[in-house]
Design an enzyme around this catalytic site. Structure first.
Site, PDB file in Angstrom:
ATOM      1  N   HIS A 139       0.808  -1.220   0.000  1.00 19.36           N
ATOM      2  CA  HIS A 139       0.000   0.000   0.000  1.00 19.36           C
ATOM      3  C   HIS A 139       0.844   1.274   0.000  1.00 19.36           C
ATOM      4  O   HIS A 139       0.362   2.322  -0.412  1.00 19.36           O
ATOM      5  CB  HIS A 139      -1.004  -0.032   1.159  1.00 19.36           C
ATOM      6  CG  HIS A 139      -2.143  -0.968   0.893  1.00 19.36           C
ATOM      7  ND1 HIS A 139      -3.460  -0.625   1.065  1.00 19.36           N
ATOM      8  CD2 HIS A 139      -2.151  -2.235   0.419  1.00 19.36           C
ATOM      9  CE1 HIS A 139      -4.236  -1.658   0.730  1.00 19.36           C
ATOM     10  NE2 HIS A 139      -3.459  -2.654   0.350  1.00 19.36           N
ATOM     11  N   GLU A 146      -3.596   9.280   2.834  1.00 21.81           N
ATOM     12  CA  GLU A 146      -3.864   7.903   2.374  1.00 21.81           C
ATOM     13  C   GLU A 146      -4.526   7.044   3.446  1.00 21.81           C
ATOM     14  O   GLU A 146      -5.283   6.129   3.137  1.00 21.81           O
ATOM     15  CB  GLU A 146      -2.556   7.239   1.903  1.00 21.81           C
ATOM     16  CG  GLU A 146      -2.038   7.838   0.613  1.00 21.81           C
ATOM     17  CD  GLU A 146      -0.684   7.286   0.184  1.00 21.81           C
ATOM     18  OE1 GLU A 146      -0.370   6.126   0.508  1.00 21.81           O
ATOM     19  OE2 GLU A 146       0.066   8.031  -0.482  1.00 21.81           O
TER      20      GLU A 146
END
Ligand code: HEM
Ligand SMILES: *[C@@H]1O[C@H](CO)[C@@H](O)[C@H](O)[C@H]1NC(C)=O
Ligand SMILES: *[C@@H]1O[C@H](CO)[C@@H](O)[C@H](O)[C@H]1NC(C)=O
Length: 343
Positions: free
Chosen positions: A60, A84
């Site tokens: 990620h 994020e």
């Protein structure tokens, strides 16, 4: 004779050296890598689930703008708190506390947060695989100054992707990952957990029966009925049916030993391929690997050749860990949660 004892002495010295290393708890030749390893080991001993979180963190971070530590930021000047971490596709993301602890241990060593993520993920993969998955990491990554929830949601694949969407996502932009690497890396779903919202689509009538084994679906439906979502609950289950309780496995008609799967829970191994080929996997994005000829061939190969998967997974993780930062104004962050000018 003299020659032999010379060799014997060298061997003895080597043993003494190795013993010394292990007494001191050292794992790598490098001081920084050793500190990271030690923290990761401690963290997993305290909380076994954190190992999977650290492996996922590599994906990620590196998938969104390259390996730049952007996933760790709590705020930025441009996106405020909408970093994020707030992305829908980052649901369940964890391991931030371990990264902070490591940062503290290496605060005088000029190590970027991006380097810490890939080192920690590497050590977690090694520990969870019982030392079977190992790969070298070269440090020198720098940290980015941007982090956007919307950007992470655009960049990361979702569990309802079909095969072409996965293939395109893996090949796109700076990534250039092949179908084989997509299949290899998906094996990371042999560890960790998922929220009901990530597989609820598979429990409803909208998903045809041939896409998910009916006993497995019934077991999931019984433990985590999709109706819970409407009540605001989003429980988690193990990604791997191997890690489920015995009662669940009976209901799901899953007998790891009979299938040739190591029943030890929590191990990062090729069990994912056994499960996928029996339709006993959580996500649509796992199952759809069966819908493509090349990917399906790889599923069989990795099911049948565990050592090959270990090796290919290590290589794909090394490639993932090397995706270059895409942004400008890179730095070595003092605190992994904020950029230096907000420190
Ligand atoms: C192929 C596309 C992929 C999709 C669509 C996908 C999707 C997901 C989803 C939806 C979850 C569960 C999140 C939740 O509900 O909490 C998850 C968990 C996880 N994923 Fe993936 N993933 C993909 C690829 C990868 C890759 C490449 C890796 C690692 C290299 C990875 C490692 C993990 C791990 C370890 C977990 C468990 C995390 C934990 O327990 O904390 N995934 N993934
Ligand atoms: C810190 O590391 C970065 C990245 O490797 C490097 O560019 C920089 O020169 C280093 N700074 C110091 C003070 O060593
Ligand atoms: C899921 O469980 C509900 C009851 O909780 C039941 O009505 C439904 O038929 C089940 N669906 C499947 C696919 O097992």
């Amino acid at each position: 004779m003299a020659k032999l004892s010379g060799t014997a002495i060298i061997v003895l010295v080597m043993f003494a050296f190795l013993a010394e290393q292990s007494v001191a708890g050292r794992y790598y030749d490098d001081k920084v890598e050793d500190k990271v390893r030690k923290e990761v080991k401690n963290a997993i001993e305290k909380n076994p689930g954190i190992g999977a979180a650290l492996v996922r963190l590599v994906f990620h971070d590196c998938w969104v703008n390259g390996c730049d530590g952007s996933v760790l930021l709590d705020k930025t000047p441009t996106d405020g708190l909408n970093t994020e971490k707030k992305a829908v596709n980052n649901i369940g993301l964890d391991g931030f506390g371990v990264i902070d602890d490591i940062k503290d241990k290496v605060k005088n060593d000029n190590v970027s947060c991006a380097d810490i993520i890939v080192l920690a993920g590497r050590d977690a993969a090694s520990i969870l695989s019982g030392g079977k998955i190992t790969y070298p990491i070269t440090r020198g990554r720098l940290d980015g100054v941007g982090s956007s929830a919307a950007e992470a949601d655009r960049a990361l694949p979702t569990s309802d992707f079909d095969f072409d969407q996965l293939k395109t996502n893996f090949d796109s932009g700076f990534r250039k990952f092949t179908v084989e690497e997509l299949v290899v890396l998906s094996g990371a779903h042999s560890i960790g957990v998922a929220h009901l919202s990530s597989y609820a689509d598979r429990l409803t009538a909208a998903t045809p029966d041939f896409q998910i084994d009916s006993s497995y679906r019934a077991a999931l439906n019984a433990t985590t009925p999709p109706a819970l979502l409407k009540q605001g609950q989003d429980p988690t289950v193990p990604n791997n049916v191997r890690d489920e309780t015995q009662a669940f496995q009976q209901k799901a008609e899953y007998d790891p030993v009979a299938m040739g799967v190591n029943p030890t829970k929590g191990v990062l191994d090729n069990s994912y391929y056994h499960n996928t080929l029996e339709n006993k996997v959580l996500f649509k994005s796992d199952w759809v690997l069966r819908t493509d000829g090349e990917a399906a061939g790889k599923l069989v190969e990795y099911r049948d050749k565990p050592e090959e998967w270990n090796k290919d997974f290590a290589a794909a993780m090394a490639k993932l860990s090397s995706l270059p930062a895409q942004g400008k104004n890179l730095e070595v962050r003092k605190n992994c949660r904020v950029i230096n000018n907000q420190y």
